[in-house]
Design a protein around this motif. Structure first.
Motif, short mmCIF file in Angstrom:
data_model
loop_
_atom_site.label_atom_id
_atom_site.label_comp_id
_atom_site.label_asym_id
_atom_site.label_seq_id
_atom_site.Cartn_x
_atom_site.Cartn_y
_atom_site.Cartn_z
N PHE C 295 0.82 -1.21 0.00
CA PHE C 295 0.00 0.00 0.00
C PHE C 295 0.85 1.26 0.00
CE2 PHE C 295 -3.38 -2.89 1.62
CZ PHE C 295 -4.20 -2.73 0.52
N SER C 296 1.96 1.21 0.75
CA SER C 296 2.84 2.37 0.74
C SER C 296 3.35 2.62 -0.67
CB SER C 296 4.03 2.17 1.67
OG SER C 296 3.58 1.96 2.97
N ALA C 297 3.73 1.55 -1.36
CA ALA C 297 4.27 1.68 -2.70
C ALA C 297 3.25 2.36 -3.61
CB ALA C 297 4.65 0.31 -3.25
N LEU C 298 2.02 1.84 -3.58
CA LEU C 298 1.00 2.38 -4.46
C LEU C 298 0.65 3.82 -4.07
CD1 LEU C 298 -0.96 1.71 -6.74
CD2 LEU C 298 -2.63 1.05 -5.02
N PHE C 299 0.44 4.01 -2.81
CA PHE C 299 0.05 5.30 -2.27
C PHE C 299 1.07 6.38 -2.67
CE2 PHE C 299 0.23 8.20 1.37
CZ PHE C 299 -1.09 8.53 1.53
N ALA C 300 2.33 6.08 -2.44
CA ALA C 300 3.37 7.06 -2.74
C ALA C 300 3.45 7.30 -4.24
CB ALA C 300 4.70 6.58 -2.22
N ILE C 313 9.00 14.67 -5.75
CA ILE C 313 8.72 13.48 -6.58
C ILE C 313 9.68 12.37 -6.20
CG2 ILE C 313 8.73 12.59 -8.93
CD1 ILE C 313 8.04 15.38 -9.89
N LEU C 314 10.93 12.75 -6.07
CA LEU C 314 11.91 11.73 -5.73
C LEU C 314 11.66 11.17 -4.34
CD1 LEU C 314 15.14 13.30 -7.24
CD2 LEU C 314 13.74 11.46 -8.14
N ALA C 315 11.23 12.04 -3.44
CA ALA C 315 10.96 11.57 -2.08
C ALA C 315 9.85 10.52 -2.08
CB ALA C 315 10.56 12.75 -1.20
N TYR C 316 8.77 10.84 -2.81
CA TYR C 316 7.69 9.85 -2.86
C TYR C 316 8.13 8.59 -3.57
CZ TYR C 316 4.27 12.95 -0.80
OH TYR C 316 3.59 13.73 0.08
N SER C 317 9.01 8.76 -4.56
CA SER C 317 9.46 7.55 -5.25
C SER C 317 10.27 6.68 -4.29
CB SER C 317 10.26 7.92 -6.49
OG SER C 317 11.61 8.07 -6.18
N THR C 318 11.02 7.34 -3.39
CA THR C 318 11.75 6.55 -2.40
C THR C 318 10.79 5.74 -1.55
OG1 THR C 318 13.40 8.27 -2.25
CG2 THR C 318 13.34 6.66 -0.48
N MET C 319 9.77 6.41 -1.10
CA MET C 319 8.79 5.72 -0.27
C MET C 319 8.18 4.55 -1.03
SD MET C 319 5.43 7.40 1.39
CE MET C 319 4.06 6.35 1.83
N SER C 320 7.91 4.80 -2.28
CA SER C 320 7.31 3.76 -3.10
C SER C 320 8.25 2.56 -3.27
CB SER C 320 6.93 4.38 -4.43
OG SER C 320 6.53 3.42 -5.33
N GLN C 321 9.52 2.89 -3.54
CA GLN C 321 10.49 1.79 -3.72
C GLN C 321 10.70 1.04 -2.42
OE1 GLN C 321 11.74 1.00 -6.78
NE2 GLN C 321 10.33 2.59 -7.45
N LEU C 322 10.69 1.78 -1.30
CA LEU C 322 10.81 1.11 -0.01
C LEU C 322 9.65 0.16 0.21
CD1 LEU C 322 12.02 4.08 2.14
CD2 LEU C 322 13.21 1.93 1.88
N GLY C 323 8.50 0.56 -0.32
CA GLY C 323 7.35 -0.33 -0.25
C GLY C 323 7.65 -1.66 -0.92
N TYR C 324 8.28 -1.61 -2.08
CA TYR C 324 8.69 -2.85 -2.75
C TYR C 324 9.58 -3.70 -1.84
CZ TYR C 324 7.08 -1.80 -7.49
OH TYR C 324 6.33 -1.58 -8.57
N MET C 325 10.54 -3.02 -1.21
CA MET C 325 11.46 -3.77 -0.36
C MET C 325 10.70 -4.44 0.78
SD MET C 325 14.34 -0.86 -0.10
CE MET C 325 14.72 0.12 -1.53
N ILE C 422 -0.82 -5.05 -7.15
CA ILE C 422 -0.46 -3.70 -6.72
C ILE C 422 0.95 -3.36 -7.18
CG2 ILE C 422 0.03 -2.28 -4.70
CD1 ILE C 422 -2.22 -3.63 -3.27
N GLY C 423 1.85 -4.35 -7.04
CA GLY C 423 3.23 -4.13 -7.46
C GLY C 423 3.31 -3.75 -8.92
N VAL C 424 2.55 -4.46 -9.73
CA VAL C 424 2.61 -4.19 -11.17
C VAL C 424 2.04 -2.80 -11.47
CG1 VAL C 424 1.80 -4.93 -13.43
CG2 VAL C 424 2.55 -6.62 -11.78
#
Lengths: 169, 500, 628, 107
Positions: C295-300, C313-325, C422-424
């Motif tokens: 959810f964090s990944a999608l949300f961000a 933008i980059l900050a949210y992308s970090t959050m999103s990538q962290l969601g993947y992790m 969600i990941g996709v």
């Protein structure tokens, strides 16, 4: 007979106590307190403590309260300077209610003590001699420490009482 | 003769108090001379006390002049250790306060006489082995403190604080005497050690009276350390007092009270402690909450430190409740925390006293805006004290809290540990606010900031180093207050009082 | 034998930081010290640590035994010792390698970025302290030591985010980060205490804990797992403790790069991986972690599509990538998660540095719609940013592709199809918003021509190139077997992976193709909408009508509008009104209670005596009740 | 009645309570002081009664020491009253509230 004396003294003590907290004039309160203290001295005598009876009359009623009276007169407080205390009685009543559990607790604990004669004991008990023996054989440390305490309070009283040289500055 | 050596520290302090009282009448004795004389007497006491303390790994317990003193004074490792803390606290207070006392012209040499009287009373308190003597000792310390608080009697808040402390302190003191009378009624003695022996043989009927007596004494104790519900006076009195006196009360006096109460309760009042452990949980939670809430809204730094000292009382009480389950290690965690808090608080109060002694410009948080720019070293030291008070790792405050919380968990008081940790988190807010304001805000106008000069800043810097030093590791701590040694001492005071 | 060097990995940056701090004080108090002297101490530290890390890496390669070094006894309670201990195993050394390497490059970059700043020395003092804390966190051999590093990272991030403290907004941002982290810390501490209580009797380092965990009831394990998770969420900015991350952009750009790429935010992922022995026993909590991550990944990603500030933008992308992790580590695919941490470190650092370079070149302009056409002005930055964008979007053969693929494979293979979907979707969005950024900034047309660009120093461009190479190559250490590669990272971190995935090779291939497709779809949408974007237009969606294609309209109608609304709702309504309000509400509640308490402090002696009387009354009542 | 320990204790507790009530209800600092004295006397009475009950001299000595402590307290308290009266021109303890918690700073 002893009962009647005790009862009389107790009534005087309690009455003096109430007088102390009810009078608005500090002078009247102080006199009530003296009544209580002297009554207590009498009760000490009933409890075979003649020396303490003397100490109570001479030192307490005679010295400490006299000092108090002296200060009261020294400050020469007028009636209109006395604080206005409209809620005094209600506070006393609430406080008294709150104190009930405290008193019940303690009286309950003492109630279980086995009954024992409390008559006045023989000559020696409570006399100056036995008192001195006890004091200097066993209780020398606190007695000497009292001297330190009095010295400390002396210094404190001096500090408070002296006119301040920097008062204007 | 050997008996005399045992009481030598007490003797020196008492002698110093009387000597200063006598010389205070001479005009030629200045504040500086007075403080140096005080330091000389304290140092002599300190050295002679070190002699008492340093008996190798042996722990001892001794009643000096047993035939005259009648076991009312005890000299053992425990008491000597506490005396060391107290004398050290007194020395640090004087060193830090010199600047302050010289700047405030109300102070006269009598102050140092009273100061030594109070040190004498406190030392006597930890050496006392009898309730009435202990009370006299407590009164010597308290009466001196009442006057020390109100010493600058032209300032309204000083005498007001003095009055409030005097009335409420006397009121609390009466409960001590009441408790003593009950203890006497239940056991027929007031000597520590004997009370415990008697309580084992007493009829169960009198047991209640003993518990009530212990409770009354506990009330006085809770009052003096400012625990709920007897905490109201603390913030007024502490913030009304001159800063060095506040530091002295918050750190040193508290140590003395704990020194006596630990002895009393470890040795004699096992029963009462078990009885009280459940109730103390509420007392502790409320103390922590009250202190935290009060500290969080303060704008004045001094009042914040004072309010947070209530929180620290709560931490100490957590360790106090752990004693029944853990015995020695519970007691030693209290002793260790006392040292940790003592160092941090003396440093923080002392530094603020130093900064604000010339004028009264720097009082609230906002007055410290951008302070780091102007006085980076002072700001750094202040930050260290705040970190230690908040219990951040690698300060002595952290290790102290660590012992207390692990002790509480081991003793099964997990709730208390959790509440304590929450209080720690809240405390981060008000401690770090100062750090943030000093470092991250544009500087306000800074006029007349005292430079780093004289004795006080050096002493404060040493305290700051000690805080870091104590937090770095056990290898160093071992020589500092000595955890293992503490355990031994707690053990001994337990044993010796029953044996002796 | 040389185990003590393990401590020096941490000590070198620490010492360097202390030296820098002293020098800085000297420099402001006495005479000014030239920046070059500071740089000398500042820049060497991470590389010394890196070299030390490499040496330990080779030792582990030869002999896979865990290396432990106990410096000294730190605490001792009742004969129960806690050592200042360091531990090097496959996981921690792997982390050390890229933390020091990427960190070192960021140091070099920062020396260019900060060269005109007065607090140059102070900056590197904090910077190296930060690095030292992070390394301590990673190398610790017990949770307590880890906690010291954890706290250190928190404090340093606070210092660095509030670095430009003249602006009170920045201080507020720092405070926010600090408070959110403290909430996480509370979770960590509670977890530690519970672990200590249940499993700490033989010792409190990881090895003993792992042994002790075996006998702990599963409910307690779940509790520990959740409490730890709160700590991880706080550090790694996941729902609901993410609020600090976008605000943390207030710090200088190298700080953002350091926090986002290699260090702080990955601490949470590292922690979950570190406690893999715990999470292996409680798969339900693991699943919960994965959901939070998803959810964090999608949300961000949704929020990122709407942002205009390049760093946000980059900050949210970090959050999103962290969601993947978190998806990966939650589902037990620790090596996949750490692999993504690794590749992410490269391309995210690169993105931030590139963004920083653009920002510096444009005199601290951060709105992407005021940039445009930077391709010609700064070709090197453009080229490297392109690589990074390709990498983060998951276009093969760049680094992000392999790691993301492995994570999605883990999700699919574990049977968690919902998470996988969600990941996709997030992958589509990722490609979309990243290329949107790239196209607008570098390709946009019609920008104001007559602007002078600030020159970029070598120090700032050189790390870009290195990281670009890294972003291309980093993925090859984990090429799946399917493509004839060797999954080195999987082998290296083999001890962590407890779970085998059973996915048919053919399906795996389809999945891979689907991932690429997802990335390409995102890319194409962005291409349609933003390639050669007219910069003179107001940066709002109303002016963008590309409805020559029917699919665009559908897309707009079905997704963009809705998503836009959702995005606005989430980022403004939910974020500010709801989550901020909760945080502020708690602190206001405390202050209000404080005011109530203050009213009791009436400074009235009688009232104080009265409250004592009430206390005594209550105590007496208690005693009457308790005593028979 | 005079034979019972309990009656003495009850008398003492009544006096003790009166003293406590005086402290909480009276604003006049003189009476506050007198209340504390009364409480000390009540404790003394308990001591003496217990001494008679146990037929021991010890409590009488303790009572004596308490009287001395009261004297020491009296010296400080009375001189403080003089200072307070000079400083505030009043005996009303309720108006001594400089230290009240305020929104503004006071150190």
């Amino acid at each position: 007979m002893v009962d009647i004396i005790f009862l009389g003294l107790a009534i005087f003590a309690i009455g003096g106590g109430f007088g102390m907290i009810l009078f608005s004039q500090p002078m009247h309160s102080a006199i009530s307190l003296i009544v209580t203290l002297i009554s207590l001295g009498g009760i000490f005598a009933l409890l075979s403590a003649p020396f303490l009876f003397m100490v109570q009359i001479i030192l307490y009623a005679g010295a400490i309260i006299t000092l108090l009276l002296f200060i009261i007169m020294f400050l020469n407080i007028r009636d209109d300077e006395l604080p206005d205390e409209p809620n005094k009685n209600i506070t006393i009543i609430i406080g008294a209610i709150l104190l009930i559990p405290f008193n019940i607790l303690i009286l309950k604990a003492f109630n279980t003590f086995p009954e024992k004669s409390m008559n006045i004991l023989g000559k020696d008990f409570g006399s100056i001699h036995s008192f001195g023996m006890e004091l200097f054989n066993k209780w020398l440390v606190p007695f000497e420490l009292i001297s330190m305490l009095l010295l400390a309070s002396l210094v404190g009283a001096v500090v408070y009482a002296r006119k301040d040289k920097n008062r204007d500055g | 003769m050997i008996d005399f050596i045992y009481v030598l520290p007490l003797f020196f302090v008492g002698l110093g108090a009387i000597s200063l009282m006598i010389v205070s009448t001479f005009k030629s004795v200045t504040i500086r001379k007075g403080s140096i004389t005080t330091l000389v007497f304290l140092s002599m006491a300190f050295i002679s006390n070190l002699y008492n303390l340093n008996t190798g790994d042996e722990v001892y317990s001794h009643y000096p002049f047993i035939d005259i003193f009648n076991k009312m004074i005890i000299v053992d490792t425990y008491a000597s250790y506490f005396s060391t803390i107290l004398i050290l606290g007194a020395i640090l207070t004087i060193l830090i306060g010199i600047h302050y006392f010289e700047k405030h012209k109300e102070f006269t040499v009598e102050f140092f006489s009273l100061f030594l009287f109070s040190v004498f009373g406190m030392m006597l308190l930890v050496h006392a082995n009898e309730l009435i003597s202990a009370f006299v000792a407590l009164e010597i310390a308290s009466i001196s403190l009442y006057v020390m608080i109100g010493f600058e009697k032209v300032i309204s808040k000083r005498i007001e604080a003095s009055y409030r402390y005097l009335v409420l302190g006397s009121l609390a003191g009466v409960f001590f005497l009441l408790g003593t009378s009950f203890v006497y009624g239940a056991t027929g003695t007031t000597t520590i050690g004997t009370i415990g022996d008697m309580s084992l043989n007493t009829f169960a009927t009198n047991m209640n009276l003993l518990i009530i007596g212990g409770t009354m004494i506990l009330i006085t104790f809770l009052f003096k350390i400012a625990a709920f519900p007897f905490q109201n006076w603390a913030i007024d009195v502490y913030s009304g007092a001159p800063l060095p006196v506040t530091a002295y009360m918050a750190a040193t006096f508290k140590a003395a009270i704990f020194g006596f109460v630990l002895r009393l309760f470890i040795v004699d009042f096992d029963l009462i402690r078990d009885f009280w452990d459940d109730a103390l949980v509420y007392v502790i939670i409320l103390t922590l909450a009250y202190g935290s809430f009060l500290a969080i809204i303060q704008k004045s730094l001094k009042r914040m430190l004072v309010a947070s000292s209530i929180v620290h009382t709560g931490y100490l009480l957590i360790a106090f409740t752990s004693i029944s389950a853990l015995g020695e290690s519970g007691a030693s965690s209290i002793i260790f925390y006392l040292v940790a808090y003592f160092l941090s608080a003396v440093g923080a109060f002392g530094l603020i006293a130093y900064i604000s002694s010339d004028d009264h410009l720097r009082i609230t948080y906002d007055d410290f805006r951008g302070f780091a720019k102007i006085r980076p070293y002072m700001a750094a030291m202040l930050s260290i004290f705040m970190l230690s008070l908040a219990g951040i790792p690698s300060t002595i405050g952290f290790i102290g809290k660590f012992y207390i919380f692990t002790g509480a968990i081991e003793a099964g008081n997990t709730i208390l540990a959790v509440v304590g940790i929450i209080a720690t988190f809240i405390s981060v807010y008000y401690y770090f606010k100062l750090i943030a304001i000093m470092y991250f805000y544009r500087s306000a106008e800074m006029t007349n900031v005292p430079p780093l000069k004289g004795v006080a800043p050096v002493v404060i810097a040493f305290i700051a180093l000690a805080i870091i030093w104590g937090g770095v590791g056990n290898t160093l701590v071992a020589y500092f207050p000595g955890v293992d040694l503490l355990i031994d001492m707690a053990k001994l005071s337990y044993e010796s009082l029953f044996v002796g | 034998m040389d185990n003590f060097l393990l401590a020096w990995i941490v000590l070198v940056p620490l010492l360097s930081s202390l030296i820098l701090g002293t020098m800085y004080l000297y420099s402001i108090k006495v005479t000014k010290i030239p920046n070059i002297v500071f740089s000398m101490f500042a820049l060497t530290a991470p590389f010394i640590s890196f070299v030390l890390g490499v040496s330990f890496f080779f030792r582990l390669l030869e002999n896979s035994d865990v290396i432990i070094y106990r410096a000294y006894k730190w605490l001792s309670v009742d004969g129960y010792d806690i050592d200042m201990g360091f531990m090097a195993d496959q996981l921690s050394i792997f982390m050390v390698l890229f933390i020091t390497f990427v960190g070192g490059l960021i140091h070099i970059y920062a020396s260019g970025y900060m060269k005109d700043d007065d607090g140059y020395g102070k900056f590197f003092f904090y910077f190296n302290l930060f690095l030292a804390s992070m390394l301590l966190l990673v190398l610790a051999n017990s949770p307590i030591i880890m906690f010291i590093g954890w706290e250190g990272v928190g404090v340093c991030s606070y210092l660095l985010i509030s670095y430009y403290y003249q602006d009170s907004e920045n201080v507020k941002a720092g405070n926010k980060a600090f408070i959110a982290n403290r909430v996480g810390d509370l979770g960590f501490i509670i977890a530690m205490i519970t672990m200590f209580y249940y499993a700490g009797s033989n010792g409190f380092d990881y090895i003993n804990l792992e042994l002790g965990m075996a006998n702990v009831p599963v409910e307690v394990l779940s509790f520990i797992g959740l409490a730890l998770l709160i700590g991880a969420i706080g550090k790694s900015a996941q729902i609901p403790l993410f609020v600090w991350l976008p605000d943390a952009m207030a710090g200088p750009t190298p700080v953002s790069a350091l926090i986002h790429a290699a260090t702080m935010v990955t601490a949470g992922v590292y922690m979950v991986a570190r406690f893999h022995f715990l999470y292996d026993m409680i798969p339900n909590v693991g699943l919960f972690i994965a959901y939070i991550g998803a959810f964090s990944a999608l949300f961000a990603a949704i929020i990122a599509t709407k942002q205009t500030d390049i760093k946000k933008i980059l900050a949210y992308s970090t959050m999103s990538q962290l969601g993947y992790m978190f998806i990966a580590v939650g589902l037990g695919g620790y090596s996949a998660g750490i692999f993504h941490v690794f590749t992410h470190a490269f391309f995210k650092a690169l993105l931030f540095m590139g963004a920083g370079a653009v920002i510096v070149a444009l005199h601290h302009e951060q709105n992407i719609f005021k940039m445009g056409g930077m391709r010609r002005k700064t070709p090197l930055v453009y080229f490297t940013m392109l690589i990074a964008t390709l990498a983060i979007a998951g276009i093969p053969p760049f680094a992000g592709f392999f790691s993301k693929d492995e994570i999605l494979l883990t999700a699919f293979g574990s049977g968690e199809y919902f998470i996988w979907i969600i990941g996709v979707i997030t992958a589509v969005l990722t490609a979309y918003y990243m290329f949107r950024l790239l196209f607008v900034v570098f390709h946009g047309s019609n920008y104001k021509e007559n602007r002078e660009l600030h020159s970029l120093s070598k120090n700032m461009t050189m790390p870009l190139v290195i990281l670009a190479i890294g972003s291309i190559l980093a993925g090859f250490i984990g090429v799946p077997l399917l493509l004839g590669g060797q999954n080195y990272i999987g082998i290296w971190l083999e001890i962590l992976n407890s779970k085998a995935l059973h996915v048919e090779h053919s399906i795996e291939l389809y999945l891979m193709g689907l991932n690429i497709l997802a990335a390409v779809i995102g890319l194409l949408i962005a291409y349609k909408k933003f390639f050669n974007y007219d910069m003179s237009k107001v940066p709002e969606y109303t002016g963008l009508i590309w409805n020559k294609f029917y699919i665009d309209e559908i897309y707009d109608r079905i997704f963009v509008d809705k998503l836009k609304k959702l995005s606005i709702f989430i980022s403004y309504k939910l974020d500010i009104n709801f989550i901020d309000k909760i945080v502020m509400g708690i602190s206001n509640g405390f202050i209000r209670s404080g005011n109530v308490v203050a009213r009791l402090q009436s400074a009235n002696t009688r009232m104080y005596a009265f409250s004592m009387l009430m206390g005594i009354s209550v105590i007496s009542t208690y005693l009457i009740i308790v005593m028979r | 009645m005079a034979d019972l320990l309990l009656s003495y204790i009850a008398l003492a507790m009544i006096l003790f309570s009166i003293g406590f009530l005086g402290i909480i209800s009276r604003k006049n600092i003189f009476i506050v002081y007198m209340s504390i004295e009364l409480m000390l006397n009540a404790v003394n009475l308990i001591f003496v009664a217990l001494g008679r009950y146990n037929e021991s001299m010890e409590p009488q000595v303790m009572a004596m020491i308490i009287i001395a402590i009261a004297a020491a307290e009296a010296a400080v308290f009375l001189s403080l009253i003089v200072v307070l009266y000079r400083n505030k021109k009043s005996l009303n303890s309720d108006i001594f509230n400089v230290l009240k918690q305020k929104d503004t700073a006071n150190g």
